[in-house]
Write a protein that holds these residues in place. Structure first.
Motif, short mmCIF file in Angstrom:
data_model
loop_
_atom_site.label_atom_id
_atom_site.label_comp_id
_atom_site.label_asym_id
_atom_site.label_seq_id
_atom_site.Cartn_x
_atom_site.Cartn_y
_atom_site.Cartn_z
N THR A 59 0.54 -1.02 -0.17
CA THR A 59 -0.28 0.08 -0.32
C THR A 59 0.06 1.31 0.08
OG1 THR A 59 0.37 0.29 2.53
CG2 THR A 59 -1.82 -0.85 1.32
N LYS A 108 0.38 4.14 1.88
CA LYS A 108 0.75 3.47 3.22
C LYS A 108 1.71 3.47 3.94
CE LYS A 108 -3.46 4.25 6.21
NZ LYS A 108 -4.03 4.12 6.74
N ILE A 145 -7.06 5.23 -3.60
CA ILE A 145 -6.14 4.35 -1.91
C ILE A 145 -4.64 4.54 -2.41
CG2 ILE A 145 -7.21 1.80 -1.91
CD1 ILE A 145 -6.62 1.77 -4.10
N TYR A 192 -4.17 7.89 3.45
CA TYR A 192 -6.24 7.46 3.18
C TYR A 192 -6.61 6.54 4.56
CZ TYR A 192 -9.53 4.19 1.20
OH TYR A 192 -10.59 3.69 0.69
N GLY A 193 -7.54 6.66 4.47
CA GLY A 193 -8.37 5.95 6.03
C GLY A 193 -7.70 6.26 7.15
N ASP A 194 -7.03 7.63 7.15
CA ASP A 194 -6.47 7.93 8.19
C ASP A 194 -7.38 9.20 9.67
OD1 ASP A 194 -2.82 8.70 7.82
OD2 ASP A 194 -3.76 7.30 8.06
N GLY A 245 -11.49 8.80 8.77
CA GLY A 245 -12.78 8.28 8.79
C GLY A 245 -13.37 8.59 7.37
N ASP A 246 -14.10 9.55 7.97
CA ASP A 246 -15.34 9.09 6.38
C ASP A 246 -15.46 10.51 6.17
OD1 ASP A 246 -17.92 6.68 7.02
OD2 ASP A 246 -16.66 6.55 4.61
N HIS A 260 -11.28 16.15 6.48
CA HIS A 260 -11.24 15.31 8.10
C HIS A 260 -12.19 15.84 8.64
CE1 HIS A 260 -7.03 16.40 6.29
NE2 HIS A 260 -7.48 17.47 7.46
#
Lengths: 181, 466, 416
Positions: free
Chosen positions: A18, A20, B451, B456-458, B460-461, C4
């Motif tokens: 990934t 990340k 992605i 990414y994903g750090d 939340g939504d 965010h």
């Protein structure tokens, strides 16, 4: 080097799956003080150059110089051919019709800037370089598809087979491999 | 509105650029697969294109043998279809550069799935364009005299002529477009090299991939080069069609000499170019099953650009008409009345209905989102833009200042065959492109997927909104 | 990048504090404006024509800045831009000065037209076949109606976009989204109205000063001035506000970078348009067209033309080229101020030569630039009112559209 090898080893390569993971891994490797290493990705990962601690590119300066050279040369060419070497009166316009000379000046400036950008970039990247040790690795062929890699070279002053491997294992790599030279 | 509910990107809240939650590997496969397994349909298109190319070869062969007299040129219409076709093809090329360069500078990420094909289109369009000035000269074998090369005659080209500026502008445009396209291709050629099953393919792709290995140190300089090329290509694309417009506007001819020509031509070029991009991509995305990458939203954005540039062209038409009247100059006023109601009224009204009226359908979302409608309207756009160049060139020439000089211009069969043949050249090159090279910029598309973001994903939504 | 859990700017960053100098801007601007106008009007007796030319110049300048606010606002909506939302309110505040400026323009329409436009003089038109041919358009009654129409259109657009945006600040989330959609929906026809009204305003107010001359590019020329000034204005105002302790962490170097890029891009675009207009007329060399430029390279005006040629292109171009400069608000303050000053000089250059030509013909001397107290007083007068109205809007509401659905994207904006 704690384990002498029979084949010459280029470096230790770690594979990630990934963006990340490679970002965090690069930060760790940079912070550990390695210098002769690089990361490899299928596309440019945002800010990964900063994560690696790389300096900004000087390409802009190269391009600017090329562009100015192009524009100046064009103006010089037109001035010389139209006022010195082959002056012809065209539609009562002055020999040095600087207004009419602007289009060609502009285009040649652009052309040389583009050469500067492309060949400057290839020069700074030392491309073409059709052979590289990493191509010896089967898994590395996924670098242009969907995998990310870090490779730390053995001739880095801080390189040590065990310690470097441990560092890479701690970064969440899915696979670690020794690359032959 | 519910009928057009788009999938939203979880981070930015904007419409997602790559649908169906594809992985990087799936994106690679989707684009590379058609190259590795060409279809019968490709052969059909290729053979038709090559036959049209054959028509071109015959037309040019006859032209070189007999001379420019085989065309319908006369006095006073000494510029006919050749220059119309030249401006037509150069104009089409501009959309590719706009998508590559201008949309890049504006951070429009949706450009990534269409820029490769449109840049290729640009290069092929410019090749077709360069054909016409080359062959329309009475002695094309001495065309190198347009270059400032020292010679035994002691002569230099006339730098005060717009035709010479064209030489520099269009060749620079071709070179820079080719370089820009090639630079963008390098990482994807590396992808093709790494996937190649046969040695021939591996060596061929590998040679041009220059040994690219995705090194971040390389990406650093590469991205800078890309940004700089985009920054250079933007004024270039504006300047090229401006210089082409100068061919007409620096004259004293009513209908040609008007100060708004430069931006008007550029807007028209982008307009026609996007038309051609749609004509190519609407079928391409269906036949290569790339709908998840070239989404309906991409097509819709292109439709909006067509609408905007069409309105700019309409604005220019309006300005020309108004100022021609306002000037009080009877020659100017006649030139425009003649366009609308004179011998070529049919060409004029074709132009107006295709360029001003048909794009208005794009105000309606349902039309913007229908691939069939987009395809049909894109064809009308290009018909309209060809007619615009025809109307500008011929109506101003055939009835200029002195009535005793007036004459009617008709194309001959060779004018028509050369135009058709140029389409053959264009489609042949495009077929070859589609056969051997990835039609979507893989590395770029991957870089704009959610992605691809290291964070990414750090968080939340995020907000869901549109 | 990305939205965010929202960065909420603190209230003291986005609302003017009580007692701050910015809150006094309406008063300061109002006083300066009224003093300037009074002073300028008082000069009317000395040289009526000069007064009206100066007044028209000042109006052209500040309408340019106000229309810049309108242009910026509607373009950001049409393109669904995300980066610009944090500065859009400042543009909206510039835009809402339009109704006030239009009122200030009414004296030109109802009182000054005879001093400014020779086609308003029936005997001049009767003796001139070219002017007689244009009577259908250059007719006082029709002209008056058109000018009022432009003012109505601009005021309507300004008020509509301003009220949608400011009412959004206090709206519930769903209503806020629906207002955003309304603004987007309205922005496309707004662009069309803007383009046409601005073009014909340029023709009617400025091009017709020299009614024998014409250029299809003229509307575009005024437009480019508007575009480059809009971004310069925003860069300048947001930088000054930050130096006063507002908008820190809200408008960042990332936004400066984009404003700088736009200033750069529109500078290049301005040069392109100005050069094209000049070049085509120069090349064809038709006296009917070249006269306009001939006035501007005669006598004193040659220096002004040279100043514009250097100050509107090479200077901003090379200055704004480096990335670091575009990201520095201090560097942008300098260039933004320069660009705005250049707009003043540009409008002077467009408007005044006809007057200078009249004086030169009468006195038999070369074209001279007559800059008197009245020029500065008019600029002060109109400018003061502009600042007063801008300051009023600035203090009235938050300095960013707090409930815009994309505000988080704008706050988190990162550049190349």
């Amino acid at each position: 080097m704690s384990k002498p090898k029979h084949k010459k080893i280029f470096g230790l390569m770690a594979e990630y799956d990934t963006a990340k993971a490679i970002f965090k891994a690069c930060e760790k490797v940079r912070d550990a003080g390695y210098e002769k290493w690089d990361s490899y990705t299928p596309f440019p990962v945002h800010n990964l150059d900063k994560a690696m601690g790389l300096k900004p590119s000087i390409l802009g300066v190269i391009v600017f110089c090329c562009g100015m050279t192009g524009a100046a040369s064009a103006m010089l060419l037109q001035w010389w051919t139209s006022t010195v070497d082959y002056p012809v009166i065209i539609a009562a316009k002055p020999y040095f019709s600087y207004q009419a000379f602007i289009p060609v000046t502009f285009e040649l400036g652009i052309l040389l800037s583009a050469f500067g950008a492309v060949f400057g970039m290839l020069g700074l990247n030392k491309l073409p370089q059709w052979y590289h040790s990493l191509f010896n690795s089967e898994r590395f062929s996924r670098v242009t598809d969907d995998r990310f890699f870090i490779c730390i070279e053995t001739n880095d002053p801080k390189f040590d087979f065990e310690r470097t491997r441990k560092l890479l294992e701690g970064t969440g790599a899915v696979h670690i491999e020794e690359i032959e030279d | 509105m519910a009928a057009f509910k788009d999938e939203l990107d979880p981070i930015s809240g904007r419409k997602v650029l790559v649908e169906n939650n594809l992985t990087f590997a799936q994106v690679t496969d989707a684009v590379a697969a058609p190259i590795e397994a060409p279809s019968a349909r490709w052969w059909a298109f290729f053979l038709v294109s090559v036959s049209m190319l054959g028509v071109l070869v015959v037309s040019l062969g006859w032209l070189f043998w007999e001379g420019v007299g085989i065309w319908g040129l006369n006095n006073p219409v000494a510029w006919g279809w050749a220059i119309v076709n030249f401006v037509f093809w150069v104009g089409i090329g501009h959309a590719g550069t706009l998508i590559s360069a201008v949309l890049f500078l504006f951070r429009q990420k949706w450009r990534t799935s269409i820029n490769r094909a449109s840049e290729a289109m640009t290069i092929f369009a410019v090749i077709c364009a360069l054909l016409f000035p080359t062959v329309h000269a009475g002695r094309p074998w001495v065309l190198y005299w347009t270059l400032p090369l020292p010679n035994q005659m002691g002569m230099w080209p006339n730098f005060r002529s717009p035709l010479l500026w064209d030489v520099f502008a269009v060749s620079t445009y071709f070179t820079v477009s080719l370089l820009f396209w090639y630079v963008g291709l390098i990482p994807d050629l590396a992808t093709m090299r790494d996937r190649a099953k046969s040695t021939v393919r591996r060596v061929a792709y590998g040679a041009f991939a220059l040994g690219w290995r995705g090194s971040t140190r390389h990406w650093l300089h590469y991205e800078k080069a890309y940004l700089i090329l985009a920054g250079i290509a933007t004024p270039l694309v504006l300047s090229v069609h401006t210089i082409v417009s100068f061919d007409f506007a620096v004259s004293q001819l009513p209908g040609w000499h008007t100060t708004i020509f430069p931006p008007y031509f550029v807007a028209g070029a982008i307009f026609s170019g996007f038309g051609m991009v749609l004509t190519l991509l609407v079928p391409l995305r269906k036949w290569f099953r790339l709908e998840a990458l070239i989404t309906i939203k991409h097509l819709e954005n292109m439709a909006k650009i067509i609408l905007v540039t069409g309105m700019m062209v309409g604005y220019a038409y309006g300005m020309e008409f108004f100022i021609a009247w306002y000037s009080g100059n009877p020659y100017e006023q006649y030139a425009f009345a003649n366009r609308a109601f004179g011998d070529y009224w049919w060409a004029y009204w074709t132009m107006v209905s295709c360029n001003v009226i048909s794009p208005q359908l794009f105000w309606f979302k349902a039309v913007r989102r229908s691939p069939l409608a987009l395809f049909i309207i894109s064809i009308f756009v290009n018909i309209g833009m060809w007619f615009e160049r025809f109307v500008i060139t011929v109506t101003s020439l055939h009835h200029d200042f002195l009535p005793s000089s007036w004459d009617y211009y008709s194309p001959t069969i060779w004018d028509v065959s050369t135009l058709i043949g140029s389409f053959g050249l264009f489609f042949t090159l495009f077929c070859l492109f589609v056969r051997f090279l990835p039609v979507i910029a893989l590395a770029e598309v991957k870089s704009v997927m959610p992605i691809a973001d290291p964070h990414y994903g750090d968080h939340g939504d995020g907000h869901h909104h549109e | 990048m990305g939205s965010h859990g929202a960065i909420e700017p603190s209230k003291d960053q986005i609302w003017l504090k009580e007692g701050s100098l910015w809150r006094k801007l309406p008063l300061i601007g109002g006083v300066l404006g009224l003093a300037g106008l009074a002073g300028a009007f008082s000069q009317m007796g000395a040289d009526k024509q000069h007064f009206w030319y100066s007044y028209l110049t000042a109006l052209a300048v500040f309408l340019c800045f106000a229309l810049g606010g309108l242009f910026f606002t509607i373009i950001q909506h049409v393109t669904r831009a995300g980066w610009s939302i944090v500065v859009r309110r400042l543009a909206e505040n510039a835009m809402i000065t339009l109704p006030v400026l239009c009122v200030l323009a009414l004296p030109v329409v109802f009182m000054g037209s005879h001093e400014l436009y020779e086609w308003t003089h029936a005997e001049v038109v009767a003796n001139d076949p070219m002017l007689s041919a244009k009577k259908g358009y250059l007719d006082e009654g029709f002209w008056t109606i058109r000018m009022i129409a432009y003012f109505v259109i601009w005021s309507f657009l300004a008020i509509r976009f301003y009220s949608l945006s400011t009412s959004q600040d206090d709206a519930a989330p769903d209503a806020a989204i629906s207002k955003a959609h309304s603004m987007r929906w309205l922005s496309a026809p707004a662009v069309l109205l803007f383009a046409l009204s601005m073009t014909f305003f340029a023709f009617d107010a400025m091009m017709s000063l020299d009614p024998h001359w014409f250029s299809t590019m003229f509307g575009v020329y005024y437009f480019v001035g508007i575009a480059v000034s809009a971004h310069a204005f925003l860069a300048l105002v947001s930088a000054l506000l930050r130096r006063s302790g507002y908008l820190n962490g809200v408008v960042t170097a990332e936004h400066d970078h984009d404003l700088g890029k736009m200033m750069f891009g529109f500078t290049v675009f301005y040069s392109y348009i100005a050069f094209s207009q000049y070049f085509l007329i120069w090349y064809a060399n038709i006296p009917e067209e070249t006269r306009w430029f001939a006035y501007r390279i005669e006598g004193d005006f040659l220096y002004l033309t040279a100043l514009l040629a250097i100050g509107r292109f090479p200077l901003p171009f090379f200055y704004l080229l480096p990335r670091a400069i575009k990201r520095s608000s201090g560097a942008l303050i300098l260039m933004a101020s320069w660009i705005l000053i250049m707009e003043v000089i540009d409008m002077f250059w467009v408007v005044q030569p006809v007057l200078a030509h009249h004086h030169a013909k009468e006195s038999g001397a070369a074209m001279a630039i007559h800059v008197g107290a009245v020029d500065f007083l008019c600029l002060l007068g109109v400018g003061g009112i502009f600042l007063a109205a801008f300051g009023w809007a600035l203090g009235r509401k938050a300095m960013i559209p707090v409930k815009d659905p994309r505000i988080a994207e704008s706050l988190a904006h990162e550049n190349f």
